[in-house]
Design a protein around this motif. Structure first.
Motif, PDB file in Angstrom:
ATOM      1  N   LEU A  83       0.848  -1.189   0.000  1.00 15.98           N
ATOM      2  CA  LEU A  83       0.000   0.000   0.000  1.00 15.98           C
ATOM      3  C   LEU A  83       0.882   1.238   0.000  1.00 15.98           C
ATOM      4  N   LEU A  84       0.588   2.170  -0.897  1.00 14.52           N
ATOM      5  CA  LEU A  84       1.390   3.377  -1.040  1.00 14.52           C
ATOM      6  C   LEU A  84       0.488   4.601  -1.024  1.00 14.52           C
ATOM      7  N   PHE A  85       0.800   5.553  -0.149  1.00 13.20           N
ATOM      8  CA  PHE A  85       0.065   6.816  -0.072  1.00 13.20           C
ATOM      9  C   PHE A  85       1.036   7.950  -0.353  1.00 13.20           C
ATOM     10  N   THR A  86       0.687   8.846  -1.267  1.00 11.95           N
ATOM     11  CA  THR A  86       1.561   9.953  -1.626  1.00 11.95           C
ATOM     12  C   THR A  86       0.787  11.265  -1.637  1.00 11.95           C
ATOM     13  N   THR A  87       1.490  12.346  -1.384  1.00 11.19           N
ATOM     14  CA  THR A  87       0.946  13.684  -1.553  1.00 11.19           C
ATOM     15  C   THR A  87       2.050  14.592  -2.047  1.00 11.19           C
ATOM     16  N   GLY A  88       1.728  15.499  -2.942  1.00 13.49           N
ATOM     17  CA  GLY A  88       2.741  16.363  -3.519  1.00 13.49           C
ATOM     18  C   GLY A  88       2.102  17.407  -4.416  1.00 13.49           C
ATOM     19  N   VAL A  89       2.915  18.017  -5.263  1.00 11.32           N
ATOM     20  CA  VAL A  89       2.430  19.055  -6.164  1.00 11.32           C
ATOM     21  C   VAL A  89       2.746  18.654  -7.603  1.00 11.32           C
ATOM     22  N   SER A  90       2.002  19.236  -8.547  1.00 11.44           N
ATOM     23  CA  SER A  90       2.213  18.931  -9.954  1.00 11.44           C
ATOM     24  C   SER A  90       1.862  20.144 -10.785  1.00 11.44           C
ATOM     25  N   THR A  91       2.283  20.117 -12.038  1.00  8.57           N
ATOM     26  CA  THR A  91       1.928  21.151 -12.999  1.00  8.57           C
ATOM     27  C   THR A  91       1.521  20.503 -14.297  1.00  8.57           C
ATOM     28  N   LYS A  92       0.635  21.149 -15.027  1.00  7.39           N
ATOM     29  CA  LYS A  92       0.154  20.597 -16.296  1.00  7.39           C
ATOM     30  C   LYS A  92       1.097  20.957 -17.425  1.00  7.39           C
ATOM     31  N   PHE A  93       1.091  20.130 -18.485  1.00  2.04           N
ATOM     32  CA  PHE A  93       1.868  20.433 -19.665  1.00  2.04           C
ATOM     33  C   PHE A  93       1.062  20.017 -20.893  1.00  2.04           C
ATOM     34  N   GLY A  94       1.454  20.549 -22.051  1.00  2.00           N
ATOM     35  CA  GLY A  94       0.803  20.184 -23.296  1.00  2.00           C
ATOM     36  C   GLY A  94      -0.360  21.091 -23.645  1.00  2.00           C
ATOM     37  N   ALA A  95      -1.204  20.590 -24.532  1.00  2.00           N
ATOM     38  CA  ALA A  95      -2.326  21.365 -25.057  1.00  2.00           C
ATOM     39  C   ALA A  95      -3.353  21.644 -23.972  1.00  2.00           C
ATOM     40  N   PRO A  96      -3.934  22.847 -23.914  1.00  2.00           N
ATOM     41  CA  PRO A  96      -4.974  23.133 -22.914  1.00  2.00           C
ATOM     42  C   PRO A  96      -6.247  22.372 -23.207  1.00  2.00           C
TER      43      PRO A  96
END
Length: 227
Positions: free
Chosen positions: A212-225
């Motif tokens: 079992l793996l639990f993660t939390t973090g941040v991300s950003t979008k890329f590519g076509a809107p």
């Protein structure tokens, strides 16, 4: 037909009486048109701990793969998939899981997508163990469901559960569950919370059957809107 996706990660460090490092990275991308949809993903986690001068790797997992869906009708599609996994702590050098089958859109609206799918797969596993336990090949059924929910203009939730009954060894099976929640923060950045569960009834001797793996973090979008 244009690609878009997310790229994110998290890092935590501790020091003092004990030292630990936890790093996770993940990306997923999708390209869709009237003919079908292609999705790709890659996730990696590495964690280590140092207590009283003794260092130990507590997690070292890499998972990746892709899936293509070809639209047969507005509600049905065919798919082909390839999933790869490496987990040295479970002595797993490499798992290659190939699959193909059919899926059905039970619900497909602007805010909710719910699919069920099924098919057949072939699982090739290589372990860092003495022969003959160093390899295992088997044919599997694929039974699954997945959903994507747009909760608001800035938040979404998705999940997928897939069961792989082993057709070679009756009664044995694998289970894979992934879920993720994403909400926008500011400046194009998102907060991500993820849950991943892997069950293998034929785990190597000395290894637990469930991870079992639990993660939390941040991300950003890329590519076509998204339009």
């Amino acid at each position: 037909g244009l690609w878009r996706g997310n790229l994110g990660g998290s890092l935590s460090l501790t020091s003092g009486n004990s030292k630990s490092t936890n790093l996770s990275l993940g990306t997923d991308a999708v390209s869709a048109d009237a003919m079908g949809k292609t999705t790709l993903y890659l996730n990696a986690l590495r964690a280590s701990a140092d207590v009283n001068g003794v260092s130990e790797t507590t997690a070292n997992v890499i998972r990746g793969g892709g899936r293509y869906e070809y639209n047969l009708s507005p509600q049905t599609y065919g798919f082909g998939s390839l999933d790869l996994e490496r987990d040295p702590i479970q002595a797993l050098k490499l798992r290659r899981a190939l699959g193909a089958g059919l899926g059905y859109h039970v619900l497909n609206t602007a805010d909710t997508l719910f699919d069920v799918f099924g098919g057949i797969g072939y699982n090739i596993e290589r372990y860092d163990l003495p022969a003959p336990a160093d390899s295992r090949n088997s044919t599997e059924l694929i039974l699954g469901e997945e959903s994507i929910h747009k909760l608001s203009d800035s938040s979404s939730f998705k999940q997928r559960f897939t069961l792989y009954p082993n057709l070679k060894d009756s009664g044995e099976y694998r289970g894979v569950f992934d879920a993720g929640f994403t909400t926008a923060i500011a400046g194009g950045w998102n907060l991500n919370v993820g849950l991943s569960d892997r069950y293998n009834s034929q785990a190597p001797a000395g290894a637990k059957k469930n991870d079992l793996l639990f993660t939390t973090g941040v991300s950003t979008k890329f590519g076509a809107p998204v339009k």
